[in-house]
Design an enzyme around this catalytic site. Structure first.
Site, mmCIF file in Angstrom:
data_model
loop_
_atom_site.group_PDB
_atom_site.id
_atom_site.type_symbol
_atom_site.label_atom_id
_atom_site.label_comp_id
_atom_site.label_asym_id
_atom_site.label_seq_id
_atom_site.Cartn_x
_atom_site.Cartn_y
_atom_site.Cartn_z
ATOM 1 N N GLY A 25 -7.961 8.381 -1.978
ATOM 2 C CA GLY A 25 -8.876 8.005 -0.254
ATOM 3 C C GLY A 25 -9.179 9.464 0.143
ATOM 4 N N ARG A 58 -16.251 10.460 4.790
ATOM 5 C CA ARG A 58 -14.993 10.775 5.259
ATOM 6 C C ARG A 58 -15.041 11.121 3.809
ATOM 7 N NH1 ARG A 58 -13.213 5.968 6.729
ATOM 8 N NH2 ARG A 58 -10.893 5.361 5.631
ATOM 9 N N LYS A 71 -11.962 3.883 -7.287
ATOM 10 C CA LYS A 71 -11.891 4.945 -6.586
ATOM 11 C C LYS A 71 -11.142 5.940 -7.888
ATOM 12 C CE LYS A 71 -11.210 3.743 -1.642
ATOM 13 N NZ LYS A 71 -10.577 3.804 -0.624
ATOM 14 N N SER A 97 -1.979 0.065 -9.666
ATOM 15 C CA SER A 97 -0.733 -0.020 -8.521
ATOM 16 C C SER A 97 0.378 1.131 -8.913
ATOM 17 C CB SER A 97 -0.321 -0.991 -8.474
ATOM 18 O OG SER A 97 0.786 -1.587 -7.449
ATOM 19 N N ILE A 98 0.785 1.845 -8.415
ATOM 20 C CA ILE A 98 1.573 2.991 -8.767
ATOM 21 C C ILE A 98 3.378 2.019 -8.284
ATOM 22 C CG2 ILE A 98 1.663 3.587 -6.214
ATOM 23 C CD1 ILE A 98 2.164 5.868 -9.472
ATOM 24 N N CYS A 176 5.536 -16.194 21.460
ATOM 25 C CA CYS A 176 5.266 -16.544 22.812
ATOM 26 C C CYS A 176 5.207 -15.254 23.802
ATOM 27 C CB CYS A 176 6.847 -17.199 23.595
ATOM 28 S SG CYS A 176 8.302 -15.947 23.009
ATOM 29 N N CYS A 461 21.104 9.282 4.694
ATOM 30 C CA CYS A 461 19.968 8.209 3.771
ATOM 31 C C CYS A 461 20.380 7.006 3.586
ATOM 32 C CB CYS A 461 19.483 9.786 3.521
ATOM 33 S SG CYS A 461 17.650 8.532 2.159
#
Ligand SMILES: [Zn+2]
Length: 715
Positions: A25, A58, A71, A97-98, A176, A461
């Site tokens: 992209g 872009r 792409k 898709s990766i 709500c 992590c």
């Protein structure tokens, strides 16, 4: 190339190295061009998307004739044709898709460096885990408006993508708030999109738009309120009701903005501490003040002494105009719905956008919330984060520099697990690769680009700490569907891609993605309805091991069976507690935009303590800019933007005699505006304009010279 780098080893490794670029992209287009111009000879680009018209402003490798094509394929072809020089240059395109299972650890291991140029958290997290599993360095990047970030992830050396904790993709709102007590324009926009789905889209009970009686605040009144409904015959859906009334705009208008609002007013508890909404009846529309422009919306504005007329989509409609747009779009959508069946809301569908803009503004009016122009509604409803080509172009340049630095420091061409003799390489990476932020310029932060040492890995992590994380998840086993647990918790929250669920300590598989994929349509229908309690071994305190073979990643989950009020849990059916074990560090939890800013600010605060270090950092900035000039980002450092407005500040403070006035040319919907700025002065253009050129005035007049900034696109 040798002349530029003056290091034959580096030149060789640039030629030899294999790069995987994930995403073709905005940033991806820049990166693939830069890599080829730098001399990289083996680049694979993977992207699942096809080219959309809205990308063309872009994503400069694409033009109109490519709309609808892959792409990855177009980016690879166009970049190869225009930027590859020399023989044996191999640019591969993968239209997929990766996250697909084909791309396993051994696929990732076949690359020297992986570059992320993605736009979503789920794919970023997945690539992060794959690169950790394969021990391949990853350059992570992102841009949002005028902000951007680039950093290098190397296993055990620097913080991984998930070290900073859970990230949130999009903001969600409690039902709500949307149905009963909106307080912001976005609440009304979400409600209007739900109404669109209720009337014309796929049936989804989560998108109900009627007053919400399950709101905890009205619990004491429910019986009384229910009575009123049961008198009114059988309950019917919004769509059934609208169809029965043949989508009559006046009937619908009165129901949505008068009757339902009156009903909400009966929920007295809601309005004890809130401003009460005002019902709006069709007969009120003729009143004079509903046909006047709101005071905040003037039809022209003055900019640098010149008056520009505001464009149509930026005006705020009067209530009368809202009704007219509502009525017209309702009629057209009804016809399309009768012909085509279910419609899907799309921001680029003019009628669908008109409907949402009109409905959301009418609702905002009832609740005393600020009304928005159609243009603003479009960007809010489409969840559009503005993408700016110059930001992407700078980020693309910085990524390429990081890739070169990585190669300079990857002395050992091996992907083996961490060996002691790799510590030299680890140190070299830690010392040379950077965490880089692109952010707004202010008085005490004069540089557009700041770079800092890579953050250390977070010992707690969930992904890169090397231990299997333990998590407690509280939910009601008798109420939660297995499919929701898998989709909302495992996929969406924990970013698994291909998980198996086992009881810890046994080999018994309770649920498996592979098996679920093999199910027949019939079996799938049955599985969809299974509650968690239908799985006999799922009980309170059971310990599950969720293992993703593709990501080589496991988590231990202890289930806590408990009922709780969803409204008190932001509408979520589960609660997660992460057991951090003995090691404790400050936990961070930030949303993406703020994260970029906060991290930069935090890092900046740290460096302020030590002024010599700050000088060093500033020097690095300047070097970055200078090197960027090589990368086709000419002189961009001389122009600065203010956040959220298109303010351009000319910060060229050279001697008076050299100084030049600057011309800024901006475009919106085909109209061009030109503004002059004095050297050192600034200009604010309309927020929705697209700046197309920034150029020195004298050179415009003489029709020569470089653009300071210009949108580039190849034919
Ligand atoms: Zn980590």
């Amino acid at each position: 190339m040798k002349h530029v780098f003056d290091d034959q080893n580096l030149v060789d490794s640039i030629k030899k190295s294999k790069i995987l670029l994930v995403g073709g992209g905005g940033i991806g287009c820049e990166v693939i061009k830069n890599l080829l111009l730098t001399g990289f000879s083996h680049v694979s680009v993977i992207d699942l998307d096809t080219i959309d018209v809205s990308n063309l402003n872009r994503q400069f490798l694409f033009n109109k004739s490519h709309v609808g094509e892959s792409k990855a394929k177009v980016a690879a072809n166009v970049a190869h044709k225009n930027f590859a020089h020399g023989e044996h240059i191999d640019v591969k395109a993968i239209h997929n898709s990766i996250q697909s299972q084909e791309y396993d650890v051994s696929f990732f291991k076949s690359f020297s460096i992986v570059i992320n140029a993605l736009d979503n958290i789920s794919a970023r997290s997945h690539v992060n885990r794959m690169c950790l599993a394969a021990n391949v360095p990853l350059i992570e990047s992102g841009s949002e408006g005028y902000f951007g970030q680039v950093f290098t992830i190397k296993k055990h050396v620097s913080a991984c993508y998930e070290c900073t904790g859970q990230r949130q993709d999009q903001r969600t709102f409690a039902s709500c708030t949307i149905r009963n007590t909106p307080s912001l324009p976005i609440h009304c926009i979400v409600w209007a999109k739900h109404l669109f789905a209720q009337l014309f889209g796929e049936d989804d009970p989560d998108n109900d738009v009627s007053p919400d009686l399950s709101d905890a605040e009205v619990a004491s009144q429910v019986n009384e309120l229910m009575k009123e409904i049961s008198n009114d015959k059988k309950p019917e859906t919004t769509r059934e009701w609208a169809q029965k009334n043949n989508y009559d705009p006046i009937v619908l208008f009165n129901k949505l903005f008068c009757i339902d609002i009156q009903y909400l007013l009966k929920m007295v508890n809601l309005w004890e501490k809130r401003r009460k909404p005002t019902p709006l009846h069709f007969d009120d529309l003729a009143k004079e003040h509903f046909t006047c422009q709101p005071s905040s919306s003037t039809s022209s504005e003055v900019c640098n002494g010149k008056t520009y007329s505001k464009l149509k989509d930026q005006k705020i409609w009067t209530i009368r105009e809202c009704y007219e747009v509502f009525s017209e779009s309702l009629k057209e959508l009804k016809e399309r719905f009768n012909k085509e069946g279910n419609l899907i809301w799309d921001k680029d569908d003019e009628t669908a956008l008109n409907f949402v803009a009109a409905v959301s503004n009418l609702r905002s009016h009832c609740f005393g919330i600020e009304m928005k122009s159609k243009f603003d509604v479009k960007s809010m409803a489409g969840n559009i984060i503005p993408a700016i080509s110059s930001t992407n172009s700078i980020i693309g340049g910085l990524i390429t520099l990081q890739a070169i630095k990585l190669l300079q420091n990857l002395k050992h061409e091996t992907n083996d697990e961490k060996l002691p003799n790799n510590s030299f390489e680890d140190n070299a990476i830690k010392n040379n690769c950077k965490q880089i932020f692109l952010r707004k310029v202010s008085l005490n932060r004069p540089n557009l680009i700041s770079s800092y040492e890579l953050f250390d890995p977070n010992p707690n992590c969930l992904v890169c700490s090397g231990r299997v994380p333990e998590i407690d998840i509280t939910l009601s086993l008798n109420e939660v569907l297995m499919i929701d647990f898998v989709e909302q918790v495992l996929f969406k929250k924990l970013n698994f891609v291909c998980p198996d669920i086992c009881i810890d300590g046994t080999a018994k598989v309770i649920w498996s993605k592979d098996e679920a994929d093999m199910e027949t349509e019939e079996e799938r229908e049955i599985s969809k309805k299974k509650l968690m309690s239908d799985f006999k071994s799922l009980k309170n305190d059971v310990r599950l091991r969720v293992n993703d073979l593709l990501q080589d990643y496991s988590v231990l989950i202890t289930l806590k069976d408990e009922k709780f009020d969803l409204n008190e849990n932001e509408g979520l059916f589960y609660k997660i507690i992460i057991n951090e074990g003995e090691i404790k560090t400050e936990s961070k939890n930030k949303e993406s935009t703020n994260e970029i800013k906060d991290e930069a600010e935090e890092a900046f605060e740290k460096t302020k303590m030590d002024s010599s270090k700050e000088d060093e950092l500033l020097r690095t900035d300047q070097q970055c800019l200078r090197t960027n000039e090589l990368n086709d980002i000419s002189k961009i450092g001389e122009i600065a933007y203010e956040e959220n407005s298109q303010e351009i500040i000319c910060i060229d403070d050279e001697d008076e005699e050299d100084s030049e006035d600057i011309m800024v040319m901006a475009e919106y919907a085909g109209e061009t505006m030109v503004t002059e700025v004095e050297n050192g002065g600034d200009v604010e253009t309309d927020n929705s304009c697209d700046i197309i050129e920034v150029r020195e005035k004298r050179k415009v007049e003489e029709n020569e010279g470089d653009f300071l900034l210009k949108k580039r696109r190849l034919d």
